[in-house]
Design a protein around this motif. Structure first.
Motif, PDB file in Angstrom:
ATOM      1  N   GLN A  68       0.839  -1.196   0.000  1.00 33.15           N
ATOM      2  CA  GLN A  68       0.000   0.000   0.000  1.00 33.15           C
ATOM      3  C   GLN A  68       0.875   1.246   0.000  1.00 33.15           C
ATOM      4  O   GLN A  68       1.959   1.262   0.569  1.00 33.15           O
ATOM      5  CB  GLN A  68      -0.908   0.014   1.229  1.00 33.15           C
ATOM      6  CG  GLN A  68      -1.905  -1.127   1.305  1.00 33.15           C
ATOM      7  CD  GLN A  68      -2.828  -1.015   2.507  1.00 33.15           C
ATOM      8  OE1 GLN A  68      -3.088   0.087   3.006  1.00 33.15           O
ATOM      9  NE2 GLN A  68      -3.338  -2.139   2.974  1.00 33.15           N
ATOM     10  N   GLU A  69       0.418   2.303  -0.628  1.00 33.57           N
ATOM     11  CA  GLU A  69       1.125   3.576  -0.571  1.00 33.57           C
ATOM     12  C   GLU A  69       0.744   4.317   0.704  1.00 33.57           C
ATOM     13  O   GLU A  69      -0.396   4.237   1.143  1.00 33.57           O
ATOM     14  CB  GLU A  69       0.795   4.455  -1.792  1.00 33.57           C
ATOM     15  CG  GLU A  69       1.383   3.953  -3.096  1.00 33.57           C
ATOM     16  CD  GLU A  69       2.906   4.070  -3.147  1.00 33.57           C
ATOM     17  OE1 GLU A  69       3.513   4.608  -2.193  1.00 33.57           O
ATOM     18  OE2 GLU A  69       3.489   3.614  -4.135  1.00 33.57           O
ATOM     19  N   PRO A  70       1.705   5.040   1.335  1.00 33.54           N
ATOM     20  CA  PRO A  70       3.106   5.188   0.937  1.00 33.54           C
ATOM     21  C   PRO A  70       4.025   4.096   1.488  1.00 33.54           C
ATOM     22  O   PRO A  70       5.231   4.164   1.304  1.00 33.54           O
ATOM     23  CB  PRO A  70       3.480   6.543   1.536  1.00 33.54           C
ATOM     24  CG  PRO A  70       2.709   6.573   2.824  1.00 33.54           C
ATOM     25  CD  PRO A  70       1.389   5.899   2.512  1.00 33.54           C
ATOM     26  N   TRP A  71       3.456   3.076   2.173  1.00 36.03           N
ATOM     27  CA  TRP A  71       4.282   2.017   2.751  1.00 36.03           C
ATOM     28  C   TRP A  71       5.129   1.318   1.702  1.00 36.03           C
ATOM     29  O   TRP A  71       6.224   0.822   2.005  1.00 36.03           O
ATOM     30  CB  TRP A  71       3.403   0.988   3.464  1.00 36.03           C
ATOM     31  CG  TRP A  71       2.617   1.524   4.608  1.00 36.03           C
ATOM     32  CD1 TRP A  71       1.305   1.898   4.607  1.00 36.03           C
ATOM     33  CD2 TRP A  71       3.089   1.755   5.941  1.00 36.03           C
ATOM     34  NE1 TRP A  71       0.933   2.347   5.850  1.00 36.03           N
ATOM     35  CE2 TRP A  71       2.006   2.266   6.691  1.00 36.03           C
ATOM     36  CE3 TRP A  71       4.313   1.568   6.568  1.00 36.03           C
ATOM     37  CZ2 TRP A  71       2.123   2.600   8.027  1.00 36.03           C
ATOM     38  CZ3 TRP A  71       4.431   1.890   7.910  1.00 36.03           C
ATOM     39  CH2 TRP A  71       3.355   2.403   8.626  1.00 36.03           C
ATOM     40  N   ARG A  72       4.634   1.257   0.488  1.00 34.33           N
ATOM     41  CA  ARG A  72       5.334   0.558  -0.590  1.00 34.33           C
ATOM     42  C   ARG A  72       6.766   1.080  -0.757  1.00 34.33           C
ATOM     43  O   ARG A  72       7.659   0.350  -1.211  1.00 34.33           O
ATOM     44  CB  ARG A  72       4.551   0.720  -1.887  1.00 34.33           C
ATOM     45  CG  ARG A  72       5.071  -0.118  -3.034  1.00 34.33           C
ATOM     46  CD  ARG A  72       4.277   0.136  -4.308  1.00 34.33           C
ATOM     47  NE  ARG A  72       4.674  -0.806  -5.352  1.00 34.33           N
ATOM     48  CZ  ARG A  72       4.104  -1.986  -5.546  1.00 34.33           C
ATOM     49  NH1 ARG A  72       3.101  -2.358  -4.773  1.00 34.33           N
ATOM     50  NH2 ARG A  72       4.523  -2.788  -6.500  1.00 34.33           N
ATOM     51  N   GLN A  73       6.984   2.335  -0.405  1.00 31.08           N
ATOM     52  CA  GLN A  73       8.306   2.955  -0.567  1.00 31.08           C
ATOM     53  C   GLN A  73       9.320   2.444   0.455  1.00 31.08           C
ATOM     54  O   GLN A  73      10.526   2.600   0.268  1.00 31.08           O
ATOM     55  CB  GLN A  73       8.171   4.469  -0.446  1.00 31.08           C
ATOM     56  CG  GLN A  73       7.224   5.103  -1.441  1.00 31.08           C
ATOM     57  CD  GLN A  73       6.939   6.553  -1.122  1.00 31.08           C
ATOM     58  OE1 GLN A  73       7.848   7.325  -0.816  1.00 31.08           O
ATOM     59  NE2 GLN A  73       5.670   6.933  -1.179  1.00 31.08           N
ATOM     60  N   VAL A  74       8.849   1.850   1.527  1.00 32.68           N
ATOM     61  CA  VAL A  74       9.729   1.465   2.632  1.00 32.68           C
ATOM     62  C   VAL A  74      10.763   0.430   2.196  1.00 32.68           C
ATOM     63  O   VAL A  74      11.943   0.549   2.515  1.00 32.68           O
ATOM     64  CB  VAL A  74       8.912   0.943   3.833  1.00 32.68           C
ATOM     65  CG1 VAL A  74       9.830   0.344   4.891  1.00 32.68           C
ATOM     66  CG2 VAL A  74       8.069   2.075   4.420  1.00 32.68           C
TER      67      VAL A  74
END
Length: 231
Positions: free
Chosen positions: A160-166
């Motif tokens: 999920q965004e913004p978790w995907r960036q982690v």
């Protein structure tokens, strides 16, 4: 690379006891972690379901690393980005505290970016105070001498965004593959120790937390390393 292993469960509060997960042994895991930081600061993620023992494992790893490279490693947590209790209550989310929508995801991503980039000055991290049931700002210093930052959290592999960036901000992410029943029992004991009745603790563990666990388990294929818990 993915490795699945097993070891004996230890008491959650004492980082000096036998490691919670493996093999590989804690010595081998420490060597792998140090290798990540060979060329400069590295961020290592430790992810797992509620009750998997993420913070205990992270502290055990840090303690082991301290023997090899004193002052190199520090532990921080996604839990410091819980929204404040009063905010959660105002949003009508008290019953689902701890789910993915009750964290400041953008703030977490931003501080990860700073931690990677700002290696010549101290970056201050929040922590979650379980006695207050609230985050405390500026509680953990990630200083220039910290070459390995161990980050624990539930949603480090979320798409999920913004978790995907982690995931791209972490050099590796290790998944703690906890056995279901011991994990649930640890979680129930934790809630009781923080004032829940046994009935309320079990209801939360088997209700909201099971939904969260399913979400986290759906991300295991994205991990670089999977560590199993012994029977």
């Amino acid at each position: 690379m993915t490795i699945t292993g097993r070891n004996r469960l230890a008491g959650e509060a004492d980082p000096c006891r036998t490691s919670l997960y493996g093999p590989p042994s804690m010595d081998a895991l420490a060597e792998r972690a140090l290798h990540l930081a060979r060329a400069g600061r590295a961020l290592l993620g430790v992810v797992g379901e509620p009750g998997a023992g993420k913070s205990t494992f992270a502290e055990q790893l840090r303690a082991r690393l301290e023997k090899e490279r004193p002052g190199w490693a520090v532990t921080v947590s996604m839990d410091g980005f819980h929204l404040a209790q009063k905010v959660i209550e105002a949003r009508g989310q008290a019953a689902v505290k701890g789910t993915i929508g009750t964290f400041d995801a953008d703030g977490f991503v931003a501080l990860l970016r700073r931690t990677r980039a700002e290696t010549e000055n101290t970056v201050w991290w929040p922590e979650f105070d379980r006695d207050l049931e609230d985050p405390v700002a500026g509680a953990i210093d990630v200083a220039p001498h910290h070459r390995l930052v161990i980050v624990d959290g539930n949603f480090l592999l979320s798409v999920q965004e913004p978790w995907r960036q982690v995931k791209d901000l972490l050099d590796e992410t290790w998944f703690l593959d906890a056995l279901p029943e011991p994990r649930r029992e640890r979680l129930i004991r934790r809630y009781i120790s923080h004032g829940f009745t046994p009935q309320a603790a079990r209801a939360k563990t088997l209700g909201v937390d099971e939904d969260t666990s399913a979400l986290i388990r759906s991300t295991v294929s994205r991990a670089d390393l999977v560590l199993g818990e012994a029977t």
